[in-house]
Design a protein around this motif. Structure first.
Motif, mmCIF file in Angstrom:
data_model
loop_
_atom_site.group_PDB
_atom_site.id
_atom_site.type_symbol
_atom_site.label_atom_id
_atom_site.label_comp_id
_atom_site.label_asym_id
_atom_site.label_seq_id
_atom_site.Cartn_x
_atom_site.Cartn_y
_atom_site.Cartn_z
ATOM 1 N N LEU A 280 9.484 -2.033 5.070
ATOM 2 C CA LEU A 280 9.260 -2.070 3.626
ATOM 3 C C LEU A 280 7.901 -1.455 3.342
ATOM 4 C CD1 LEU A 280 9.914 -3.019 0.756
ATOM 5 C CD2 LEU A 280 8.873 -5.215 1.338
ATOM 6 N N VAL A 281 7.889 -0.425 2.521
ATOM 7 C CA VAL A 281 6.632 0.206 2.120
ATOM 8 C C VAL A 281 6.338 -0.173 0.675
ATOM 9 C CG1 VAL A 281 5.456 2.382 1.691
ATOM 10 C CG2 VAL A 281 6.905 2.138 3.718
ATOM 11 N N VAL A 282 5.177 -0.767 0.438
ATOM 12 C CA VAL A 282 4.794 -1.105 -0.936
ATOM 13 C C VAL A 282 3.558 -0.301 -1.279
ATOM 14 C CG1 VAL A 282 4.279 -2.947 -2.556
ATOM 15 C CG2 VAL A 282 5.659 -3.428 -0.537
ATOM 16 N N GLU A 283 3.743 0.678 -2.128
ATOM 17 C CA GLU A 283 2.684 1.663 -2.398
ATOM 18 C C GLU A 283 2.957 2.251 -3.777
ATOM 19 O OE1 GLU A 283 -0.159 3.243 -0.635
ATOM 20 O OE2 GLU A 283 -0.139 3.777 -2.772
ATOM 21 N N ASP A 284 1.926 2.281 -4.618
ATOM 22 C CA ASP A 284 2.181 2.765 -5.973
ATOM 23 C C ASP A 284 1.904 4.257 -6.161
ATOM 24 O OD1 ASP A 284 -0.517 2.268 -5.665
ATOM 25 O OD2 ASP A 284 -0.816 2.028 -7.821
ATOM 26 N N GLU A 285 1.134 4.846 -5.245
ATOM 27 C CA GLU A 285 0.955 6.299 -5.351
ATOM 28 C C GLU A 285 2.238 6.958 -4.850
ATOM 29 O OE1 GLU A 285 -2.639 7.920 -3.554
ATOM 30 O OE2 GLU A 285 -3.484 5.903 -3.647
ATOM 31 N N SER A 286 2.950 7.575 -5.763
ATOM 32 C CA SER A 286 4.300 7.991 -5.401
ATOM 33 C C SER A 286 4.310 9.081 -4.328
ATOM 34 C CB SER A 286 5.061 8.468 -6.648
ATOM 35 O OG SER A 286 4.340 9.524 -7.260
ATOM 36 N N ARG A 287 3.266 9.945 -4.322
ATOM 37 C CA ARG A 287 3.260 11.022 -3.315
ATOM 38 C C ARG A 287 3.136 10.431 -1.928
ATOM 39 N NH1 ARG A 287 0.411 16.338 -5.311
ATOM 40 N NH2 ARG A 287 0.693 16.689 -3.079
ATOM 41 N N LEU A 288 2.180 9.499 -1.782
ATOM 42 C CA LEU A 288 1.982 8.877 -0.479
ATOM 43 C C LEU A 288 3.222 8.085 -0.074
ATOM 44 C CD1 LEU A 288 0.333 8.129 1.941
ATOM 45 C CD2 LEU A 288 -0.795 6.352 0.597
ATOM 46 N N ALA A 289 3.771 7.351 -1.032
ATOM 47 C CA ALA A 289 4.955 6.546 -0.740
ATOM 48 C C ALA A 289 6.088 7.427 -0.217
ATOM 49 C CB ALA A 289 5.407 5.801 -2.000
ATOM 50 N N PHE A 290 6.255 8.546 -0.865
ATOM 51 C CA PHE A 290 7.336 9.451 -0.480
ATOM 52 C C PHE A 290 7.085 10.043 0.907
ATOM 53 C CE2 PHE A 290 9.552 13.625 -0.756
ATOM 54 C CZ PHE A 290 10.839 13.124 -0.846
ATOM 55 N N TYR B 197 13.199 -7.550 6.625
ATOM 56 C CA TYR B 197 12.520 -6.395 7.205
ATOM 57 C C TYR B 197 11.855 -6.782 8.512
ATOM 58 C CZ TYR B 197 13.245 -4.266 2.669
ATOM 59 O OH TYR B 197 13.817 -3.770 1.544
ATOM 60 N N ASP B 198 11.593 -5.751 9.340
ATOM 61 C CA ASP B 198 10.908 -5.993 10.609
ATOM 62 C C ASP B 198 9.401 -5.869 10.462
ATOM 63 O OD1 ASP B 198 13.248 -6.242 12.462
ATOM 64 O OD2 ASP B 198 13.680 -4.298 11.551
ATOM 65 N N ALA B 199 8.976 -5.142 9.440
ATOM 66 C CA ALA B 199 7.545 -5.036 9.175
ATOM 67 C C ALA B 199 7.350 -4.486 7.776
ATOM 68 C CB ALA B 199 6.851 -4.141 10.188
ATOM 69 N N MET B 200 6.125 -4.606 7.303
ATOM 70 C CA MET B 200 5.821 -4.196 5.933
ATOM 71 C C MET B 200 4.518 -3.410 5.944
ATOM 72 S SD MET B 200 5.088 -6.978 2.974
ATOM 73 C CE MET B 200 4.943 -6.598 1.245
ATOM 74 N N ILE B 201 4.510 -2.301 5.236
ATOM 75 C CA ILE B 201 3.276 -1.539 5.055
ATOM 76 C C ILE B 201 2.870 -1.737 3.603
ATOM 77 C CG2 ILE B 201 2.255 0.760 5.057
ATOM 78 C CD1 ILE B 201 4.319 1.531 7.183
ATOM 79 N N LEU B 202 1.661 -2.250 3.421
ATOM 80 C CA LEU B 202 1.307 -2.776 2.107
ATOM 81 C C LEU B 202 -0.025 -2.224 1.637
ATOM 82 C CD1 LEU B 202 1.883 -4.997 -0.080
ATOM 83 C CD2 LEU B 202 0.638 -6.575 1.409
ATOM 84 N N ASP B 203 -0.012 -1.587 0.490
ATOM 85 C CA ASP B 203 -1.258 -1.111 -0.093
ATOM 86 C C ASP B 203 -2.008 -2.301 -0.699
ATOM 87 O OD1 ASP B 203 -3.171 0.668 -0.823
ATOM 88 O OD2 ASP B 203 -2.179 1.305 -2.681
ATOM 89 N N ASP C 90 -2.702 -6.223 10.561
ATOM 90 C CA ASP C 90 -3.534 -5.080 10.903
ATOM 91 C C ASP C 90 -3.941 -4.384 9.618
ATOM 92 O OD1 ASP C 90 -4.965 -3.305 12.339
ATOM 93 O OD2 ASP C 90 -3.329 -2.673 13.640
ATOM 94 N N TYR C 91 -4.875 -3.458 9.770
ATOM 95 C CA TYR C 91 -5.518 -2.912 8.593
ATOM 96 C C TYR C 91 -5.855 -1.451 8.827
ATOM 97 C CZ TYR C 91 -8.251 -3.594 4.361
ATOM 98 O OH TYR C 91 -8.707 -3.569 3.071
ATOM 99 N N LEU C 92 -5.513 -0.598 7.890
ATOM 100 C CA LEU C 92 -5.893 0.810 7.991
ATOM 101 C C LEU C 92 -6.620 1.224 6.724
ATOM 102 C CD1 LEU C 92 -2.935 2.867 9.509
ATOM 103 C CD2 LEU C 92 -5.227 2.503 10.430
ATOM 104 N N THR C 93 -7.646 2.049 6.908
ATOM 105 C CA THR C 93 -8.422 2.515 5.774
ATOM 106 C C THR C 93 -7.995 3.938 5.406
ATOM 107 O OG1 THR C 93 -10.287 1.201 6.512
ATOM 108 C CG2 THR C 93 -10.744 2.919 4.927
ATOM 109 N N LYS C 94 -7.746 4.147 4.136
ATOM 110 C CA LYS C 94 -7.418 5.495 3.671
ATOM 111 C C LYS C 94 -8.684 6.336 3.638
ATOM 112 C CE LYS C 94 -3.911 3.910 0.393
ATOM 113 N NZ LYS C 94 -3.532 3.950 -1.025
ATOM 114 N N PRO C 95 -8.659 7.609 3.974
ATOM 115 C CA PRO C 95 -7.450 8.273 4.470
ATOM 116 C C PRO C 95 -7.224 7.964 5.941
ATOM 117 C CG PRO C 95 -9.282 9.803 4.420
ATOM 118 C CD PRO C 95 -9.805 8.488 3.903
#
Lengths: 218, 218
Positions: B4-14, B45-51, B97-102
């Motif tokens: 599951l990807v939860v992201e509001d920037e549509s370009r990145l989400a896509f 879901y098996d995992a979630m990527i969350l903004d 876990d945590y990732l910093t953009k970019p």
DNA sequence: TGGGTCGCTGTGAGGCCGCTGAGGAGAAAC
DNA sequence: GTTTCTCCTCAGCGGCCTCACAGCGACCCA
């Protein structure tokens, strides 16, 4: 919580040790790859902080060997390189998390805690014989779901019998295994404790086989 | 593997969706906090990527609520901010876990795989046993919502016990994990500190199992 | 039915285990 | 320097557990 820090830069190693000890962790330090691998194998640690650049054996190699030997100790890797492939390599070779030097102490601590949170507790099996249940981890015995309070000796005796349900177990065998073999106890002690157990788990659960020993009814 | 990807920037989400689908994952996308929370709750879901920055409900809040509801779905957080406290906050509020953009796609994939390898975390951020609560991040303990002041050693002892509620923990095990193994402390120290803890968290919460160790009442 | 053997249990002594208060060492705060 | 806080050792005490002992009961075999 016991931690193993494997780091060859002595200043950093010392700083980590002091800082983590201040947080209440017990910290051991190793400074080479082989020594770290050995400590991780035998040490009973809750987690490991592992530098990549190490004399003797790289951090990657240490994790790979640990995993190959079925050790699942949580590993947090530290590296001076910051190329992205490097990071991916670290994770893919079996580490659980990865920090790039220089790192902030706050982040280290947070990552470490996240790592410790997901530690995997494996519970040993619960012994069941009829309506008797014995949970070694909790050191708890229930009979028909009612808890039974046992003394150390009573518990050890029941434990031994429940691992051999239905079998006849002789008094000398019980003396050898439940009592300390070194000090010679009168065989009568077994009879005494069988008596105690009977009062607590039910008279009919423990049969006497005259001349041979005792048998736990299945 | 469903993500599951939860992201509001549509370009990145896509981009994420396409990239991950190319790796063989099944990917669903949500673009707001509440929608993401809902999907995570029901989706299997098996995992979630969350903004972190999301309309309606922040990423922090989404994880916090999930964990409060006893959902232990692995969560990888993404954030544009890069302050260290931010990162620590993310992990401490329950993310894995945590990732910093970019961020680089390679790193994302490696982290994601590490996350999936270890499956759902088994323990909540805040340890809770009865009316006792221990928050590792804040190093804070409350009993019936009243804060209890503990020294470093007392805290470490309670922490260890609360990670194994109901189990019997031997004195030697406590010496090994709560005290530093290198310096040999008398086993009596454990008794002393158990005594201190009892005064602070309640006499009956910590049972003595004679000859075996101590047990934190569940 | 009687004698012998084996097992059961009540009693009590001794000892081990765990608890606690006192106090010293060391570090940190004032 | 003094005070405070924390950690840990030590010694004494109290209680529970363990086990030996002895008398009794149960079982087995003439």
């Amino acid at each position: 919580m016991r931690l193993l820090v494997v780091e060859d830069e002595s200043r950093l190693a010392f700083a980590l040790q002091r800082g983590l000890q201040a947080e209440g962790f017990a910290v051991d330090v190793e400074s080479t790859g082989p020594a770290g691998l050995d400590a991780a194998r035998h040490g009973g640690y809750d987690a490991m902080i592992l530098d990549v650049m190490l004399p003797g054996l790289s951090g990657y190699e240490v994790v790979r060997r640990l995993r190959a030997e079925e050790h699942w100790l949580p590993v947090l890797m530290l590296s001076a390189k910051d190329g992205e492939y490097d990071q991916a390599d670290g994770l893919d070779c079996g580490a659980d998390d990865y920090l790039t030097k220089p790192f902030s102490y706050v982040v280290l601590l947070a990552r470490l805690r996240a790592l410790l949170r997901r530690g995997a507790p494996e519970r040993p099996t619960v012994l069941t014989v009829g309506d008797l249940r014995l949970d070694p981890a909790r050191r708890r015995v229930t009979r028909a779901d009612v808890e039974v309070a046992l003394t150390t000796r009573e518990y050890a005796l029941l434990d031994y019998l429940m691992r051999r349900p239905g079998e006849v177990v002789s008094k000398t065998e019980l003396l050898d295994h439940v009592w300390d073999a070194s000090l010679d106890t009168a065989p009568n002690a077994v009879e005494v404790y069988v008596g105690y157990l009977r009062r607590k788990i039910g008279r009919d659960r423990l049969e006497t086989v005259r001349g041979a020993g005792y048998r736990l009814a299945t």
